[in-house]
Each structure stands twice: as C-alpha cells, then as structure tokens.
Design a protein around this motif. Structure first.
Motif, PDB file in Angstrom:
ATOM      1  N   TYR A  99       7.130  78.454 177.250  1.00 28.63           N
ATOM      2  CA  TYR A  99       8.381  78.158 178.237  1.00 28.63           C
ATOM      3  C   TYR A  99       8.030  76.720 178.783  1.00 28.63           C
ATOM      4  O   TYR A  99       7.008  76.476 179.235  1.00 28.63           O
ATOM      5  CB  TYR A  99       8.552  79.232 179.421  1.00 28.63           C
ATOM      6  CG  TYR A  99       9.450  78.711 180.434  1.00 28.63           C
ATOM      7  CD1 TYR A  99      10.952  78.833 179.980  1.00 28.63           C
ATOM      8  CD2 TYR A  99       9.249  78.361 181.799  1.00 28.63           C
ATOM      9  CE1 TYR A  99      11.978  78.344 181.030  1.00 28.63           C
ATOM     10  CE2 TYR A  99       9.890  77.908 182.625  1.00 28.63           C
ATOM     11  CZ  TYR A  99      11.408  77.920 182.269  1.00 28.63           C
ATOM     12  OH  TYR A  99      12.309  77.518 182.973  1.00 28.63           O
ATOM     13  N   ASN A 101       8.831  74.151 181.603  1.00 27.35           N
ATOM     14  CA  ASN A 101       9.414  74.193 182.817  1.00 27.35           C
ATOM     15  C   ASN A 101      10.461  73.104 183.082  1.00 27.35           C
ATOM     16  O   ASN A 101      11.407  73.169 183.465  1.00 27.35           O
ATOM     17  CB  ASN A 101       8.440  73.823 183.998  1.00 27.35           C
ATOM     18  CG  ASN A 101       7.308  75.125 183.963  1.00 27.35           C
ATOM     19  OD1 ASN A 101       7.950  76.264 183.889  1.00 27.35           O
ATOM     20  ND2 ASN A 101       6.134  74.753 184.365  1.00 27.35           N
ATOM     21  N   THR A 103      12.578  71.562 180.735  1.00 30.82           N
ATOM     22  CA  THR A 103      13.914  71.962 180.193  1.00 30.82           C
ATOM     23  C   THR A 103      14.434  73.183 180.210  1.00 30.82           C
ATOM     24  O   THR A 103      15.569  73.455 179.971  1.00 30.82           O
ATOM     25  CB  THR A 103      13.731  71.390 178.617  1.00 30.82           C
ATOM     26  OG1 THR A 103      12.895  72.449 178.065  1.00 30.82           O
ATOM     27  CG2 THR A 103      13.147  70.006 178.510  1.00 30.82           C
ATOM     28  N   GLY A 104      13.627  74.196 180.749  1.00 31.46           N
ATOM     29  CA  GLY A 104      14.185  75.667 180.918  1.00 31.46           C
ATOM     30  C   GLY A 104      14.248  76.282 179.375  1.00 31.46           C
ATOM     31  O   GLY A 104      14.740  77.245 179.435  1.00 31.46           O
ATOM     32  N   GLU A 105      13.516  75.673 178.288  1.00 34.31           N
ATOM     33  CA  GLU A 105      13.641  76.234 177.061  1.00 34.31           C
ATOM     34  C   GLU A 105      12.485  77.113 176.861  1.00 34.31           C
ATOM     35  O   GLU A 105      11.254  76.788 177.200  1.00 34.31           O
ATOM     36  CB  GLU A 105      13.653  75.142 176.096  1.00 34.31           C
ATOM     37  CG  GLU A 105      13.369  75.561 174.544  1.00 34.31           C
ATOM     38  CD  GLU A 105      13.271  74.493 173.446  1.00 34.31           C
ATOM     39  OE1 GLU A 105      14.270  73.589 173.706  1.00 34.31           O
ATOM     40  OE2 GLU A 105      12.284  74.164 173.220  1.00 34.31           O
ATOM     41  N   LYS A 210      14.984  84.274 182.455  1.00 33.07           N
ATOM     42  CA  LYS A 210      14.714  83.369 183.439  1.00 33.07           C
ATOM     43  C   LYS A 210      15.027  81.800 182.754  1.00 33.07           C
ATOM     44  O   LYS A 210      15.034  80.689 183.130  1.00 33.07           O
ATOM     45  CB  LYS A 210      13.295  83.350 183.940  1.00 33.07           C
ATOM     46  CG  LYS A 210      12.984  84.336 184.666  1.00 33.07           C
ATOM     47  CD  LYS A 210      11.904  84.446 185.274  1.00 33.07           C
ATOM     48  CE  LYS A 210      11.498  85.840 186.050  1.00 33.07           C
ATOM     49  NZ  LYS A 210       9.887  85.773 186.733  1.00 33.07           N
ATOM     50  N   ALA A 211      15.039  81.729 181.191  1.00 37.19           N
ATOM     51  CA  ALA A 211      15.281  80.593 180.537  1.00 37.19           C
ATOM     52  C   ALA A 211      16.666  80.331 180.247  1.00 37.19           C
ATOM     53  O   ALA A 211      17.576  80.948 180.243  1.00 37.19           O
ATOM     54  CB  ALA A 211      14.768  81.025 179.233  1.00 37.19           C
ATOM     55  N   LYS A 212      16.858  78.798 180.266  1.00 40.56           N
ATOM     56  CA  LYS A 212      18.315  78.113 180.181  1.00 40.56           C
ATOM     57  C   LYS A 212      18.443  78.245 178.532  1.00 40.56           C
ATOM     58  O   LYS A 212      19.693  78.613 178.346  1.00 40.56           O
ATOM     59  CB  LYS A 212      18.095  76.874 180.544  1.00 40.56           C
ATOM     60  CG  LYS A 212      18.124  76.678 181.999  1.00 40.56           C
ATOM     61  CD  LYS A 212      18.022  75.267 182.457  1.00 40.56           C
ATOM     62  CE  LYS A 212      17.875  75.041 184.059  1.00 40.56           C
ATOM     63  NZ  LYS A 212      18.006  73.441 184.218  1.00 40.56           N
TER      64      LYS A 212
END
Length: 218
Positions: A99, A101, A103-105, A210-212
């Motif tokens: 993960y 932080n 980029t949220g990827e 929790k990821a974009k």
C-alpha cells in the motif's frame, strides 16, 4: 531523496537478495560458526510467537549523499508487516499487499518463493540461508558476529556484497549493510527488538477497503 518506488523496493528486500564478490573459499570453521548462529536466529525469529523491530534505513550514494527513513516490522513466522511513512507491506504467507500512502493504491501479489530481485520475503535470509545462500563469519569479537552472505544465483540480485551484524548473546540483529551494484550502500540499523505475546493474524492482512485503487497482480 529516495524515490517512493526505490524505498519500497529496499524495504521488500529487507533480509533479502544478498551476494558477495568472488573470493577465496572461507575456512570451514567460519562456515560452521555462521551456520550455528543462523540456526539460532531461525529458531528465535521464525518459530517464536512474534516480534516487532524498529529500524533506521540509511541510503548512501557513491557521491556521498545520504537519505534516512524510519520504520518498523512486525512478524510471526513467515508472516510480516512493514510500515514506514511511505508504505505498508504485509503478507500472510500466501498473499502480499503493498500500500502506497501517497496515492492510496494497493498492489496485491502472491508472496514470492522465488529468490529473485523482486522477491518479497524480508526474512529469506534467516529462513532460507541453508539452501539458497553461501555464508560465513568474517569475525566474532566481544559477543558481536559479522556474517557475510551470497545467493547461489547472483544474476537474480541487485547486490554484490552484504554483511549482517548480530549480537551472539541476545541474538538481536544489530545492522544489515547491503552494497548494491549501482554503487549505493543501504544500511539497516536496528533500533529496538521487542518480543510480542500475541499477534493476531489480521495484522498480516491489508484491508483493501481503505485503498483508493486496488491493483490485483496475482
């Protein structure tokens, strides 16, 4: 400053992908001493209830520039979770989540059992030392041992030499210095080692909600 990709690559290769340049065969006692120490490390870290290690990562370039980040690793057996300000990497022994932080990827891959440049097991050094690495002690003095390693297939790795420093009394790791082929030095300085009583299995699984963005590469 190190790029985000470069930092993540270094962290994934913690206790990973270590080689040394061709040189004279070490004396048998240096190999047997290293094997004895590594066997004890394996029993402590791979068979225990769990540990948390905090570390300082120093990257030195051939030009003398230096970059430093901090992080921590929680692990139980072959399961692990690495956290820094940049990334979270965790594995339940089968699946790995990385993960980012910024980029949220989150990228999902299989936990690699291959000893390659992209291998994701940061405990390969301790777990697989007997079958996949050459190793010997360079010196042992006042309770501190320095062990030198090399993978059996150097072409798969980005390193030309590395040294692991261990306290032979407590069996705590002190530092790991990796000399990369591009001339950089990567130094992991272990700041604290804490034995954990209980580590829930959920620690080693990332909550993808929790990821974009989720990228499944399995």
């Amino acid at each position: 400053m190190m790029s985000l990709f470069y930092r993540s690559t270094l962290l994934l290769l913690l206790f990973n992908s270590i080689i040394y340049s061709q040189e004279a065969e070490p004396p048998p006692e240096a190999i047997s001493t290293a094997r004895e120490i590594l066997s004890k490390l394996h029993d402590k870290y791979m068979k225990g209830d769990g540990y948390n290690i905090t570390f300082l990562l120093v990257n030195k370039t051939p030009a003398g520039k230096q970059d430093t980040i901090t992080g921590n690793i929680t692990f139980k057996g072959k399961n692990y979770r690495i956290e820094t300000e940049d990334i979270i990497v965790c594995s339940d022994g089968t699946t790995q989540w990385t993960y980012f932080n910024s980029t949220g990827e989150v990228q999902i891959t299989k936990t690699s059992s291959e000893h390659s440049e992209n291998s994701s097991n940061p405990y390969m050094l301790i777990n697989d030392y007997e079958n996949n690495f050459r190793f010997f002690t360079e010196n042992t003095k006042e309770g501190i041992a320095t062990i030198k390693f090399a993978p059996l297939n150097p072409k798969l790795h980005r390193f030309h030499t590395a040294r692991l420093k261990v306290n032979t009394n407590s069996l705590n790791l002190i530092s790991l210095t990796i000399y990369m082929k591009d001339g950089n030095q990567v130094i992991y300085i272990i700041k604290n080692t804490k034995k954990l009583k209980e580590v829930p299995d959920s620690t080693f699984v990332f909550d993808v909600s929790k990821a974009k963005e989720v990228i499944d590469l399995r």
